[in-house]
Design an enzyme around this catalytic site. Structure first.
Site, short mmCIF file in Angstrom:
data_model
loop_
_atom_site.label_atom_id
_atom_site.label_comp_id
_atom_site.label_asym_id
_atom_site.label_seq_id
_atom_site.Cartn_x
_atom_site.Cartn_y
_atom_site.Cartn_z
N LYS A 105 3.37 5.60 8.89
CA LYS A 105 1.95 5.95 8.92
C LYS A 105 1.32 5.26 10.12
O LYS A 105 1.41 4.04 10.26
CB LYS A 105 1.26 5.48 7.64
CG LYS A 105 -0.26 5.60 7.64
CD LYS A 105 -0.70 7.03 7.41
CE LYS A 105 -2.22 7.16 7.36
NZ LYS A 105 -2.83 6.52 6.22
N ASP A 261 -5.58 11.80 -1.40
CA ASP A 261 -6.06 10.57 -0.76
C ASP A 261 -6.65 9.64 -1.82
O ASP A 261 -7.65 8.94 -1.55
CB ASP A 261 -7.07 10.86 0.35
CG ASP A 261 -7.16 9.72 1.35
OD1 ASP A 261 -6.51 8.68 1.14
OD2 ASP A 261 -7.90 9.87 2.34
#
Ligand code: DOR
Ligand code: ZN
Ligand code: ZN
Length: 400
Positions: A105, A261
């Site tokens: 990420k 999310d």
């Protein structure tokens, strides 16, 4: 044991590829155990967990410790992201190939703490070093001074301020796409939320895959007036034009995955006046019900839902099922009653922070069972037995 599925739809086990389980972190907000239990009750078979915990996940030792915790405590299967930093760039190639790591990420915009690669040189090095697809944190930057006024503080009376469309820059994504073409390395652009960025990325399908979030498909800036701080997330929910563009991108194939999310914060942090309101909303328990409701409302087909929530994540992240590039091959199923209508209640939320931005929302279609590796793991809002989640296995390399 035989399962009676008369009148129900049997889908492959659904995946939320974007959650923040906050473990290690503040246990009064969320843990790996509570977040994965929420996922299971919400009809999911697997989640991929973000590295911005306290401390963040950036080393081999942390990956190993987390794997042990998943084996002991997870209610659904868990894949983990590793955070790319300037400091760990030299080891990223070996770190991302550790078992159960779904990808690196990378933050490159105006983001948080040490999980940040600012200069192009380090970013290019990080991209070249790996074999997997980079997961890039898009921030869809609108000019900051224009973004601020769209949520005005003063809980509990939140003033609804106009969202003004101004120049959309997404400079980080542009930098990354230039490097992706230069290095031939693909990237998955997370939580794209503007019409402009979606349109831009449609021309980069050779190097880009795209995630949108359930919130950007389900809520517009109307929610600020109703929810105040409990509508604040990054990237922010926006006006109807952007929501329409997100649906158009879902239907025309620009979008590969949809995530929640899931990013829990304490009520105190959510109720802090702007600009100190914590950004991030719970969502892992409501993602599948909301998507199924969107199917019933005619916004997408059930097949497209399966593509976005199972085949898409399998393709983008390289989930292997018994050695093959597909999910669901080890008998993970999400079983849905397409006709069941319910109103989402805050009291159902099992994340310790205890709130959802979707309370009071009526949905039609509900995941009534989850089967993991052939065993019934959830039925009718109750988890069954002990945690049986496993670390997700990923293929070693991904092409574009
Ligand atoms: O709203 C958000 N919350 N956006 C992010 O990028 C991070 C996340 C969090 O971890 O709270
Ligand atoms: Zn984010
Ligand atoms: Zn996130």
């Amino acid at each position: 044991e035989t399962l009676d599925c008369a009148g129900l739809h049997v889908l492959p086990g659904l995946i939320d590829p974007h959650v923040h389980l906050r473990d290690p972190g503040d246990k009064s907000v969320e843990t790996l155990a509570t977040g994965t239990k929420a996922a299971l009750l919400g009809g999911l078979a697997a989640v991929f967990d973000m590295p911005n915990t306290q401390p963040s996940i950036t080393t081999r030792e942390q990956i190993d410790r987390k794997r042990g915790q998943i084996e002991a405590e997870a209610w659904v299967d868990v894949g983990m992201y590793i955070g790319g930093t300037r400091a760990n760039t030299p080891e990223l190639a070996s770190l991302e190939l550790q078992p159960n790591v779904c990808g690196i990420k990378i933050f490159a915009g105006s983001s948080t703490g040490d999980l940040m690669i600012e200069d192009d040189e380090s970013l290019e090095r990080a991209m070249r070093s790996g074999r997997r697809r980079i997961s890039y944190h898009s921030e869809d930057e609108y000019r900051l001074q224009e973004r601020k006024p769209h949520y005005t503080a003063g809980m509990p009376h939140i003033k609804h301020a106009e969202w003004r469309d101004v120049e959309c820059a997404f400079l980080g994504t542009r930098r990354l796409m230039a490097l992706a073409r230069k290095t031939g390395r693909p990237a998955h652009i997370l939580h794209v939320s503007t019409a402009e960025e979606l349109e831009y990325l449609a021309d980069y399908r050779d190097v880009a895959t795209v995630e949108v979030l359930i919130n950007h498909l389900s809520q517009t800036d109307e929610a600020y007036g109703r929810l105040g701080g409990y509508a604040v997330m990054n990237p922010p929910i926006r006006d109807a034009r952007h929501m329409e563009a997100a649906w158009e991108a879902v239907r025309n194939g620009t979008v590969d995955t949809v995530g929640s999310d899931h990013a829990p914060h304490s009520r105190a942090a959510k109720e802090r006046p702007w600009p100190d309101t914590a950004a991030g909303l719970t969502g892992v328990q409501t993602l599948a019900p909301l998507m199924i409701d969107h199917v019933n409302a005619g916004r997408l087909s059930l097949l497209r839902l399966v593509d976005l929530m199972c085949a898409g994540p399998a393709r983008v992240y390289g989930v292997t099922g018994k050695g093959r590039l597909a999910a669901g091959y080890d008998a993970d199923f999400t079983i849905v009653d397409m006709k069941k209508t319910r109103v989402i209640e805050e009291s159902w939320i099992v994340s310790p922070c205890g709130w959802t931005p979707f309370a009071g929302q009526k949905v039609t279609g509900w995941p009534v069972m989850v089967v993991l590796r052939g065993g019934l793991a959830m039925r009718d809002d109750a988890v069954i037995g002990t945690p049986r989640g496993r670390p997700v296995v990923f293929a070693e390399a991904r092409g574009a």
